[in-house]
Motif scaffolding. Sequence first.
Motif, short mmCIF file in Angstrom:
data_model
loop_
_atom_site.label_atom_id
_atom_site.label_comp_id
_atom_site.label_asym_id
_atom_site.label_seq_id
_atom_site.Cartn_x
_atom_site.Cartn_y
_atom_site.Cartn_z
N VAL A 154 0.84 -1.21 0.00
CA VAL A 154 0.00 0.00 0.00
C VAL A 154 0.87 1.25 0.00
O VAL A 154 0.60 2.22 -0.73
CB VAL A 154 -0.96 -0.01 1.21
CG1 VAL A 154 -1.65 1.34 1.37
CG2 VAL A 154 -2.01 -1.11 1.06
N CYS A 155 1.93 1.25 0.79
CA CYS A 155 2.85 2.40 0.82
C CYS A 155 3.58 2.55 -0.52
O CYS A 155 3.78 3.68 -0.99
CB CYS A 155 3.85 2.25 1.96
SG CYS A 155 3.13 2.36 3.61
N GLU A 156 3.95 1.44 -1.13
CA GLU A 156 4.58 1.51 -2.45
C GLU A 156 3.61 2.14 -3.46
O GLU A 156 4.02 2.97 -4.29
CB GLU A 156 4.97 0.10 -2.91
CG GLU A 156 6.14 -0.50 -2.15
CD GLU A 156 6.40 -1.95 -2.48
OE1 GLU A 156 7.44 -2.48 -2.06
OE2 GLU A 156 5.55 -2.58 -3.16
N GLY A 157 2.35 1.75 -3.38
CA GLY A 157 1.35 2.31 -4.29
C GLY A 157 1.19 3.80 -4.11
O GLY A 157 1.07 4.55 -5.09
N GLN A 158 1.19 4.26 -2.87
CA GLN A 158 1.08 5.69 -2.61
C GLN A 158 2.29 6.45 -3.18
O GLN A 158 2.14 7.53 -3.74
CB GLN A 158 0.96 5.94 -1.10
CG GLN A 158 0.94 7.42 -0.70
CD GLN A 158 -0.28 8.18 -1.19
OE1 GLN A 158 -1.21 7.59 -1.73
NE2 GLN A 158 -0.27 9.49 -1.03
N GLN A 159 3.47 5.86 -3.05
CA GLN A 159 4.66 6.51 -3.60
C GLN A 159 4.60 6.59 -5.12
O GLN A 159 4.92 7.62 -5.72
CB GLN A 159 5.93 5.78 -3.17
CG GLN A 159 7.22 6.48 -3.61
CD GLN A 159 7.37 7.86 -3.01
OE1 GLN A 159 7.40 8.01 -1.79
NE2 GLN A 159 7.44 8.89 -3.84
N TYR A 160 4.17 5.50 -5.76
CA TYR A 160 4.00 5.54 -7.22
C TYR A 160 3.00 6.62 -7.62
O TYR A 160 3.19 7.34 -8.61
CB TYR A 160 3.54 4.18 -7.75
CG TYR A 160 4.64 3.19 -7.95
CD1 TYR A 160 5.69 3.44 -8.83
CD2 TYR A 160 4.63 1.96 -7.28
CE1 TYR A 160 6.70 2.51 -9.02
CE2 TYR A 160 5.64 1.03 -7.47
CZ TYR A 160 6.67 1.32 -8.33
OH TYR A 160 7.68 0.40 -8.52
N ASP A 161 1.91 6.73 -6.87
CA ASP A 161 0.90 7.74 -7.16
C ASP A 161 1.51 9.14 -7.12
O ASP A 161 1.26 9.97 -8.00
CB ASP A 161 -0.24 7.62 -6.15
CG ASP A 161 -1.49 8.39 -6.57
OD1 ASP A 161 -1.61 8.75 -7.76
OD2 ASP A 161 -2.36 8.60 -5.71
#
Length: 320
Positions: A136-143
């Motif tokens: 989830v944190c990786e996804g937020q960073q990609y966003d």
Amino acid sequence: MTMFDTIKQIFDNEHFTSEPHQLYDPIEYTLHLGGKRIRPFLLMTANRMFGGEDSQVRNAAIGIEVFHNFTLLHDDLMDKSPIRRGQPTVYRKWDENTAVLSGDTMFALAWRYFLAQPSPRLQEILYCFNQTAIEVCEGQQYDMNFEQSDHVTIDDYMMMIRLKTAVLLAGALKIGALYAGAPEADIEHLYQFGIHLGLAFQLQDDLLDSYGDVAEFGKQTGQDIRDNKKTYLILKALQTAPQPLRDELAALFSSTPADSDAKVTRVRQIYDHLGIRQDVEEAIAQQFRQAQQHLDSIRLETPLKAPLQTLMATLSGRKK
């Protein structure tokens, strides 16, 4: 009593008040703003499907929802979102430092709830929860990365929303099934069902932001366009538009005009001309079809899968 009634009762009776109140009041506030409670529903439903009792997963269900709300609290701060569920966000109601520290505490509280829920497969459960949190944190960073990039593809976007949105739904299902001792093959199908359900859910949000009915959507439409946010719609438009329209879209999505309504209107006109709404609707339908295939592959009697079937039908028809 339905599962959602059970979950409502759990959260109505669960309070997060302690000292110092400056730390815990925002947590209590956040967790009693409401919300769909889909993640605890998925966790408890998966456990019931394979013969588990609600008491086996009560703390875990609270933990998954506490974690989800932690991500929202920090996302609101990073995105500078002033409103959540019709109320001021924590960083606006208190301050940014409070939002950071209360959010950090919620992450720790989520772990405490999981640790308080015994299981012979607790190590697997905690590994799944931890891996989900990382993703989830990786996804937020990609966003956040994509906001600064001019070279985001649809595949990039689908990868990002898989991490940011879908893995938490899938992880909730997997954790519930692990508590019940479900077979590995069925757990994998359940996990993939959650992935495709989450992808469909996020693509619906993208579509509703541009085309939702204001009265039903509950907020101003076109916000993604106003914020120059890269969603499936704009990426599909840039992929399919002829060069003049592609150039116009690029210019529109690099601007912040005083009259943002005119910008939203023009972008929607281009979307309509290109048939983008229909493209997104087909992409959503494809994700629901794939979710259905995995649900059908779970080796349980159809009535046991009915709650997930009903949820998918409800989400596929939602307008807000």
